[in-house]
Design a protein around this motif. Structure first.
Motif, mmCIF file in Angstrom:
data_model
loop_
_atom_site.group_PDB
_atom_site.id
_atom_site.type_symbol
_atom_site.label_atom_id
_atom_site.label_comp_id
_atom_site.label_asym_id
_atom_site.label_seq_id
_atom_site.Cartn_x
_atom_site.Cartn_y
_atom_site.Cartn_z
ATOM 1 N N ASN A 5 16.685 -34.676 9.626
ATOM 2 C CA ASN A 5 17.256 -33.586 8.843
ATOM 3 C C ASN A 5 16.153 -32.607 8.476
ATOM 4 O O ASN A 5 15.008 -33.013 8.248
ATOM 5 C CB ASN A 5 17.874 -34.096 7.534
ATOM 6 C CG ASN A 5 19.190 -34.789 7.738
ATOM 7 O OD1 ASN A 5 19.946 -34.469 8.655
ATOM 8 N ND2 ASN A 5 19.484 -35.754 6.884
ATOM 9 N N ARG A 8 18.376 -27.179 6.195
ATOM 10 C CA ARG A 8 19.752 -26.726 6.485
ATOM 11 C C ARG A 8 20.383 -27.391 7.686
ATOM 12 O O ARG A 8 21.568 -27.179 7.945
ATOM 13 C CB ARG A 8 19.751 -25.211 6.733
ATOM 14 C CG ARG A 8 19.267 -24.388 5.560
ATOM 15 C CD ARG A 8 19.230 -22.914 5.916
ATOM 16 N NE ARG A 8 18.257 -22.683 6.986
ATOM 17 C CZ ARG A 8 18.236 -21.602 7.761
ATOM 18 N NH1 ARG A 8 19.135 -20.656 7.599
ATOM 19 N NH2 ARG A 8 17.326 -21.467 8.702
ATOM 20 N N LEU A 9 19.609 -28.163 8.444
ATOM 21 C CA LEU A 9 20.074 -28.659 9.738
ATOM 22 C C LEU A 9 19.989 -30.178 9.851
ATOM 23 O O LEU A 9 19.184 -30.814 9.179
ATOM 24 C CB LEU A 9 19.235 -28.033 10.857
ATOM 25 C CG LEU A 9 19.168 -26.508 10.882
ATOM 26 C CD1 LEU A 9 18.129 -26.042 11.885
ATOM 27 C CD2 LEU A 9 20.533 -25.916 11.186
ATOM 28 N N SER A 10 20.802 -30.696 10.744
ATOM 29 C CA SER A 10 20.752 -32.104 11.117
ATOM 30 C C SER A 10 20.655 -32.167 12.635
ATOM 31 O O SER A 10 21.405 -31.477 13.334
ATOM 32 C CB SER A 10 22.013 -32.813 10.629
ATOM 33 O OG SER A 10 21.982 -34.167 10.999
ATOM 34 N N VAL A 68 21.843 -29.639 17.409
ATOM 35 C CA VAL A 68 21.438 -29.058 16.131
ATOM 36 C C VAL A 68 22.706 -28.594 15.419
ATOM 37 O O VAL A 68 23.408 -27.710 15.902
ATOM 38 C CB VAL A 68 20.472 -27.869 16.328
ATOM 39 C CG1 VAL A 68 20.109 -27.247 14.984
ATOM 40 C CG2 VAL A 68 19.217 -28.312 17.077
ATOM 41 N N GLU A 69 22.973 -29.216 14.268
ATOM 42 C CA GLU A 69 24.156 -28.887 13.475
ATOM 43 C C GLU A 69 23.739 -28.360 12.105
ATOM 44 O O GLU A 69 22.743 -28.823 11.545
ATOM 45 C CB GLU A 69 25.007 -30.137 13.209
ATOM 46 C CG GLU A 69 25.554 -30.809 14.419
ATOM 47 C CD GLU A 69 26.292 -32.092 14.071
ATOM 48 O OE1 GLU A 69 27.268 -32.381 14.777
ATOM 49 O OE2 GLU A 69 25.898 -32.804 13.118
ATOM 50 N N ARG A 70 24.548 -27.435 11.571
ATOM 51 C CA ARG A 70 24.338 -27.030 10.182
ATOM 52 C C ARG A 70 24.791 -28.178 9.283
ATOM 53 O O ARG A 70 25.870 -28.737 9.495
ATOM 54 C CB ARG A 70 25.129 -25.768 9.853
ATOM 55 C CG ARG A 70 24.562 -24.532 10.505
ATOM 56 C CD ARG A 70 25.164 -23.274 9.949
ATOM 57 N NE ARG A 70 26.612 -23.270 10.016
ATOM 58 C CZ ARG A 70 27.347 -22.282 10.550
ATOM 59 N NH1 ARG A 70 26.756 -21.210 11.032
ATOM 60 N NH2 ARG A 70 28.654 -22.366 10.552
ATOM 61 N N ARG A 71 24.010 -28.505 8.299
ATOM 62 C CA ARG A 71 24.335 -29.628 7.419
ATOM 63 C C ARG A 71 25.523 -29.329 6.516
ATOM 64 O O ARG A 71 26.286 -30.236 6.185
ATOM 65 C CB ARG A 71 23.125 -30.000 6.565
ATOM 66 C CG ARG A 71 22.023 -30.657 7.397
ATOM 67 C CD ARG A 71 20.797 -30.961 6.610
ATOM 68 N NE ARG A 71 21.081 -31.927 5.564
ATOM 69 C CZ ARG A 71 20.202 -32.308 4.656
ATOM 70 N NH1 ARG A 71 18.985 -31.806 4.671
ATOM 71 N NH2 ARG A 71 20.517 -33.179 3.741
ATOM 72 N N HIS A 101 24.348 -17.639 16.647
ATOM 73 C CA HIS A 101 23.583 -18.313 15.600
ATOM 74 C C HIS A 101 22.108 -17.926 15.603
ATOM 75 O O HIS A 101 21.320 -18.472 14.823
ATOM 76 C CB HIS A 101 23.732 -19.832 15.736
ATOM 77 C CG HIS A 101 25.138 -20.293 15.606
ATOM 78 N ND1 HIS A 101 25.869 -20.166 14.448
ATOM 79 C CD2 HIS A 101 25.972 -20.856 16.512
ATOM 80 C CE1 HIS A 101 27.075 -20.652 14.634
ATOM 81 N NE2 HIS A 101 27.174 -21.064 15.883
ATOM 82 N N TYR A 106 17.283 -20.756 12.454
ATOM 83 C CA TYR A 106 17.625 -22.129 12.840
ATOM 84 C C TYR A 106 16.678 -22.687 13.905
ATOM 85 O O TYR A 106 16.295 -23.855 13.834
ATOM 86 C CB TYR A 106 19.059 -22.220 13.358
ATOM 87 C CG TYR A 106 20.139 -21.891 12.354
ATOM 88 C CD1 TYR A 106 20.040 -22.259 11.018
ATOM 89 C CD2 TYR A 106 21.284 -21.214 12.758
ATOM 90 C CE1 TYR A 106 21.038 -21.969 10.115
ATOM 91 C CE2 TYR A 106 22.296 -20.914 11.860
ATOM 92 C CZ TYR A 106 22.173 -21.294 10.538
ATOM 93 O OH TYR A 106 23.169 -21.003 9.643
ATOM 94 N N ALA A 110 14.525 -26.004 13.208
ATOM 95 C CA ALA A 110 14.716 -27.191 14.055
ATOM 96 C C ALA A 110 13.420 -27.548 14.780
ATOM 97 O O ALA A 110 13.053 -28.728 14.864
ATOM 98 C CB ALA A 110 15.845 -26.952 15.050
#
Length: 169
Positions: A5, A8-10, A68-71, A101, A106, A110
């Motif tokens: 994590n 903002r990202l996972s 890469v996903e937004r948390r 995006h 991001y 990441a």
């Protein structure tokens, strides 16, 4: 499988359920211009591409390019991760986002997470990165991470020479 994590990202491993997203990502104009055209035109193609390019690396190497996903909402925005290329002496940091995006930081966030993961989890002494010769956005991002340009090199799977960068960890 969850990898890491950031604020903002996972980042997690891709799964077969991500084939529609991967189909879209690898056909983005930026991907086609700056990375390559993998010839992925259907969801079945995307799944086969993911099997050869992503899932095998997870099993055999324990790392690869991750989703890469937004948390805050779980929306997939791109991929980022660590990969070993036969043409490079050290592992490679790579990333790509859907165009919608880009511009939100991001990719940098990441990539910073992946650099820390390479250092802390794997204990690697250095990372490499490659970009298309005229990909000024990636060159700037790599500069923010501390990567130093080494040379231009023809990398297998790419039609044009790539700019090659290295970061001491």
């Amino acid at each position: 499988m969850h990898i890491l994590n950031t604020e903002r990202l996972s980042l997690r491993e891709f799964t077969p359920l991500d084939a529609p997203f991967l189909l879209r990502l690898v056909n983005e104009p930026g991907w086609l211009r700056n990375i390559n055209d993998p010839g992925v035109r259907t969801q079945d193609d995307a799944l086969a591409w993911a099997q050869g390019r992503l899932f095998t690396a997870y099993r055999e190497l324990g790392h690869g390019f991750w989703a890469v996903e937004r948390r805050d909402d779980g929306v997939l925005v791109g991929m980022c991760g660590l990969f070993r290329r036969p043409a490079l002496p050290e592992p490679d940091l790579g990333y790509a986002l859907l165009a919608e995006h880009e511009g939100y930081g991001y990719a940098l966030e990441a990539a910073r997470g992946c650099v820390a993961h390479a250092r802390e989890r794997f204990g690697w002494p250095a990372l490499m990165a490659i970009t298309a010769v005229d990909n000024t956005g990636s060159v700037a991002l790599l500069g923010k991470l501390g990567f130093v340009e080494q040379a231009q090199q023809q990398i297998e799977g790419y039609n044009e020479p790539s700019r090659v960068f290295r970061l001491e960890l």
